[in-house]
Design a protein around this motif. Structure first.
Motif, PDB file in Angstrom:
ATOM      1  N   ASP A   1       0.611  -1.371  -0.357  1.00 59.37           N
ATOM      2  CA  ASP A   1      -0.012   0.054  -0.359  1.00 59.37           C
ATOM      3  C   ASP A   1       1.252   1.367   0.177  1.00 59.37           C
ATOM      4  O   ASP A   1       0.743   2.157  -1.071  1.00 59.37           O
ATOM      5  N   SER A   2       1.631   1.185   0.594  1.00 60.74           N
ATOM      6  CA  SER A   2       2.473   2.727   0.858  1.00 60.74           C
ATOM      7  C   SER A   2       3.540   2.835  -0.382  1.00 60.74           C
ATOM      8  O   SER A   2       2.988   3.952  -0.680  1.00 60.74           O
ATOM      9  N   ILE A   3       4.072   1.959  -1.347  1.00 58.57           N
ATOM     10  CA  ILE A   3       4.345   1.658  -2.882  1.00 58.57           C
ATOM     11  C   ILE A   3       3.688   2.217  -3.724  1.00 58.57           C
ATOM     12  O   ILE A   3       3.506   3.427  -4.293  1.00 58.57           O
ATOM     13  N   MET A   4       2.107   1.886  -3.856  1.00 56.01           N
ATOM     14  CA  MET A   4       1.680   2.374  -4.374  1.00 56.01           C
ATOM     15  C   MET A   4       0.727   3.933  -4.282  1.00 56.01           C
ATOM     16  O   MET A   4       0.381   4.251  -5.128  1.00 56.01           O
ATOM     17  N   ARG A   5       0.953   4.152  -3.069  1.00 56.20           N
ATOM     18  CA  ARG A   5       0.908   5.445  -3.083  1.00 56.20           C
ATOM     19  C   ARG A   5       1.793   6.443  -2.838  1.00 56.20           C
ATOM     20  O   ARG A   5       2.312   7.826  -2.981  1.00 56.20           O
ATOM     21  N   SER A   6       2.958   6.244  -3.609  1.00 53.74           N
ATOM     22  CA  SER A   6       4.200   6.712  -3.721  1.00 53.74           C
ATOM     23  C   SER A   6       4.394   7.650  -5.074  1.00 53.74           C
ATOM     24  O   SER A   6       3.474   6.818  -5.768  1.00 53.74           O
ATOM     25  N   PHE A   7       5.745   7.594  -5.741  1.00 52.69           N
ATOM     26  CA  PHE A   7       6.170   7.988  -7.171  1.00 52.69           C
ATOM     27  C   PHE A   7       7.547   7.407  -7.495  1.00 52.69           C
ATOM     28  O   PHE A   7       7.778   7.137  -6.253  1.00 52.69           O
ATOM     29  N   ALA A   8       7.410   7.651  -8.594  1.00 54.43           N
ATOM     30  CA  ALA A   8       8.730   6.815  -8.774  1.00 54.43           C
ATOM     31  C   ALA A   8       9.661   7.765  -8.685  1.00 54.43           C
ATOM     32  O   ALA A   8      11.035   6.926  -7.654  1.00 54.43           O
ATOM     33  N   SER A   9       9.661   8.856  -8.446  1.00 56.86           N
ATOM     34  CA  SER A   9      11.031   9.436  -8.279  1.00 56.86           C
ATOM     35  C   SER A   9      10.398  10.190  -7.078  1.00 56.86           C
ATOM     36  O   SER A   9      12.472   9.829  -6.452  1.00 56.86           O
ATOM     37  N   ASP A  10      10.397   9.207  -6.348  1.00 64.63           N
ATOM     38  CA  ASP A  10      10.311   9.682  -4.533  1.00 64.63           C
ATOM     39  C   ASP A  10      11.683   8.507  -4.348  1.00 64.63           C
ATOM     40  O   ASP A  10      12.188   7.826  -3.774  1.00 64.63           O
ATOM     41  N   LEU A  11      10.786   7.009  -5.070  1.00 66.37           N
ATOM     42  CA  LEU A  11      11.118   5.440  -4.809  1.00 66.37           C
ATOM     43  C   LEU A  11      12.666   5.650  -5.430  1.00 66.37           C
ATOM     44  O   LEU A  11      13.474   4.824  -4.670  1.00 66.37           O
ATOM     45  N   TRP A  12      12.859   5.562  -6.659  1.00 66.37           N
ATOM     46  CA  TRP A  12      14.667   6.279  -7.266  1.00 66.37           C
ATOM     47  C   TRP A  12      15.735   6.524  -6.005  1.00 66.37           C
ATOM     48  O   TRP A  12      16.556   6.217  -6.325  1.00 66.37           O
ATOM     49  N   LEU A  13      15.092   7.444  -5.184  1.00 69.87           N
ATOM     50  CA  LEU A  13      15.649   7.947  -4.174  1.00 69.87           C
ATOM     51  C   LEU A  13      15.897   7.276  -3.195  1.00 69.87           C
ATOM     52  O   LEU A  13      17.717   7.044  -2.462  1.00 69.87           O
ATOM     53  N   THR A  14      15.420   6.432  -3.104  1.00 65.76           N
ATOM     54  CA  THR A  14      15.464   5.516  -1.870  1.00 65.76           C
ATOM     55  C   THR A  14      16.313   4.000  -2.725  1.00 65.76           C
ATOM     56  O   THR A  14      16.925   3.085  -1.917  1.00 65.76           O
ATOM     57  N   GLU A  15      17.174   4.066  -3.886  1.00 64.30           N
ATOM     58  CA  GLU A  15      18.534   3.140  -4.540  1.00 64.30           C
ATOM     59  C   GLU A  15      17.144   1.504  -4.570  1.00 64.30           C
ATOM     60  O   GLU A  15      17.889   1.057  -4.600  1.00 64.30           O
ATOM     61  N   ARG A  16      16.146   1.507  -4.901  1.00 58.46           N
ATOM     62  CA  ARG A  16      15.799   0.062  -4.694  1.00 58.46           C
ATOM     63  C   ARG A  16      15.725  -0.494  -6.283  1.00 58.46           C
ATOM     64  O   ARG A  16      16.006   0.542  -6.787  1.00 58.46           O
ATOM     65  N   THR A  17      15.703  -1.449  -5.978  1.00 55.46           N
ATOM     66  CA  THR A  17      16.001  -1.923  -7.339  1.00 55.46           C
ATOM     67  C   THR A  17      15.198  -2.477  -8.516  1.00 55.46           C
ATOM     68  O   THR A  17      14.333  -2.735  -8.150  1.00 55.46           O
ATOM     69  N   PRO A  18      15.740  -1.134  -9.610  1.00 47.46           N
ATOM     70  CA  PRO A  18      14.243  -1.833 -10.324  1.00 47.46           C
ATOM     71  C   PRO A  18      14.266  -3.019 -11.480  1.00 47.46           C
ATOM     72  O   PRO A  18      15.244  -3.613 -11.374  1.00 47.46           O
ATOM     73  N   THR A  19      13.116  -3.032 -12.309  1.00 44.81           N
ATOM     74  CA  THR A  19      12.968  -3.854 -12.610  1.00 44.81           C
ATOM     75  C   THR A  19      14.082  -3.868 -13.813  1.00 44.81           C
ATOM     76  O   THR A  19      13.762  -2.662 -13.949  1.00 44.81           O
ATOM     77  N   ALA A  20      14.489  -5.168 -14.360  1.00 48.10           N
ATOM     78  CA  ALA A  20      15.057  -5.019 -15.598  1.00 48.10           C
ATOM     79  C   ALA A  20      15.029  -4.752 -16.503  1.00 48.10           C
ATOM     80  O   ALA A  20      13.569  -5.467 -17.193  1.00 48.10           O
ATOM     81  N   HIS A  21      15.117  -3.570 -17.525  1.00 48.59           N
ATOM     82  CA  HIS A  21      14.029  -3.664 -18.496  1.00 48.59           C
ATOM     83  C   HIS A  21      14.931  -1.394 -19.246  1.00 48.59           C
ATOM     84  O   HIS A  21      15.229  -1.269 -18.703  1.00 48.59           O
ATOM     85  N   PRO A  22      14.557  -1.763 -20.173  1.00 48.37           N
ATOM     86  CA  PRO A  22      16.191  -0.818 -21.398  1.00 48.37           C
ATOM     87  C   PRO A  22      14.791   0.754 -20.912  1.00 48.37           C
ATOM     88  O   PRO A  22      15.975   0.937 -20.832  1.00 48.37           O
ATOM     89  N   LEU A  23      13.671   0.496 -21.016  1.00 49.88           N
ATOM     90  CA  LEU A  23      12.930   2.204 -20.419  1.00 49.88           C
ATOM     91  C   LEU A  23      13.329   2.048 -19.123  1.00 49.88           C
ATOM     92  O   LEU A  23      12.677   2.770 -19.296  1.00 49.88           O
ATOM     93  N   ASN A  24      13.300   1.492 -18.571  1.00 55.48           N
ATOM     94  CA  ASN A  24      13.520   1.886 -17.120  1.00 55.48           C
ATOM     95  C   ASN A  24      14.277   2.287 -16.774  1.00 55.48           C
ATOM     96  O   ASN A  24      15.561   3.327 -15.951  1.00 55.48           O
ATOM     97  N   GLY A  25      15.260   1.494 -17.152  1.00 56.30           N
ATOM     98  CA  GLY A  25      16.948   2.251 -17.646  1.00 56.30           C
ATOM     99  C   GLY A  25      16.404   3.856 -17.820  1.00 56.30           C
ATOM    100  O   GLY A  25      17.403   4.986 -17.439  1.00 56.30           O
ATOM    101  N   ARG A  26      16.172   3.504 -18.565  1.00 54.51           N
ATOM    102  CA  ARG A  26      15.891   5.421 -19.328  1.00 54.51           C
ATOM    103  C   ARG A  26      15.407   6.213 -18.564  1.00 54.51           C
ATOM    104  O   ARG A  26      15.264   7.044 -18.872  1.00 54.51           O
ATOM    105  N   LEU A  27      13.757   6.077 -17.147  1.00 60.53           N
ATOM    106  CA  LEU A  27      13.572   5.764 -17.049  1.00 60.53           C
ATOM    107  C   LEU A  27      14.190   6.833 -15.627  1.00 60.53           C
ATOM    108  O   LEU A  27      14.147   8.018 -15.608  1.00 60.53           O
TER     109      LEU A  27
END
Length: 267
Positions: A139-165
């Protein structure tokens, strides 16, 4: 130019861009269909003339946004997850707002002009968070924004577009060498100190301002209903937006993400 109604007075918004509607009147049902929105609600105090004027303005603004991002129009609706509310609720002082709990982009009847791009970024930033970090879909993640989560250095799903984002986030928020925060962040923190609370330095707010400023700088389209106020306003003078050199880099990173996204979705 488009027309809107402001307290019963017709107000003009400058626009330079393609004539998607061929000068035809559209309605909110056309907007829902064309841009793949989940739904549209219009406030009870919006009269028929205001509905007609607003529908044309919103249609052109969303079409311009899709054009500038090089994506199909249906992308605006974020896979039919985004709803639009016009002239319904919200703060009297707010131009527009995005409500994560209901995935709704709300435009005020008399003050929503110029804020659509900013709020669409918030909607996108919220929508893409779960796609970027699906393993953290609580629930906490679903209320969050990708730019906020990016600062926490979570590992994203591996995908070329995710790398570009991620590169877009880094280009906007970090120095060119990626080793420290960008001066844009420092200026945003200084703005927060002036108002006594954290707002301008929130990652999604910095990204939204960078997003709208990049669009306004693009010479291909000019639409005051889509975006305005990133150049000559008091906030701009106080350093609330990226400078011209920074915007050039952000523009490259922005299209480095959205252009291949549009290509993938057009196949």
């Amino acid at each position: 130019m488009g027309l809107s109604s402001n307290s019963g007075i017709q107000r003009q918004f400058y626009r330079q861009g393609p004539d998607y509607r061929f000068d035809e009147q559209v309605d909110f049902a056309d907007i829902k269909s064309q841009f793949g929105l989940a739904g549209i609600t219009v406030g009870r105090w919006v009269d028929n003339q205001e509905k007609r004027l607003a529908a044309n303005l919103v249609f052109d603004a969303l079409a311009d946004l899709a054009f500038l991002l090089n994506v199909p129009p249906q992308v605006m609706g974020l896979r039919q997850s985004l709803s639009l509310a016009f002239g319904q609720g919200g703060s009297p002082l707010a131009q527009a707002h995005y409500a994560p709990a209901s995935n709704t982009l709300a435009l005020a009847k008399n003050a929503g002009a110029g804020a659509l791009a900013h709020e669409w970024w918030h909607a996108f930033d919220h929508y893409i968070a779960f796609r970027l970090y699906p393993r953290h879909s609580d629930d906490s993640i679903m209320r969050s924004f990708a730019s906020d989560l990016w600062l926490t250095e979570r590992t994203p799903t591996a995908h070329p577009l995710n790398g570009r984002l991620q590169q877009l986030f880094a280009t906007t928020l970090l120095s060119e060498d990626g080793q420290t925060k960008h001066d844009f962040v420092s200026r945003s923190v200084a703005l927060d100190k002036r108002i006594g609370r954290r707002y301008f330095s929130l990652p999604t707010e910095m990204m939204a301002r960078a997003f709208e400023a990049t669009l306004q700088q693009d010479s291909r389209i000019k639409n005051q209903y889509l975006v305005s106020g990133t150049k000559a306003t008091e906030l701009a003078q106080q350093g609330g937006f990226p400078d011209v050199a920074h915007l050039t880099r952000i523009h490259t990173a922005l299209h480095g993400y959205f252009t291949p996204l549009g290509q993938a979705l057009s196949r």
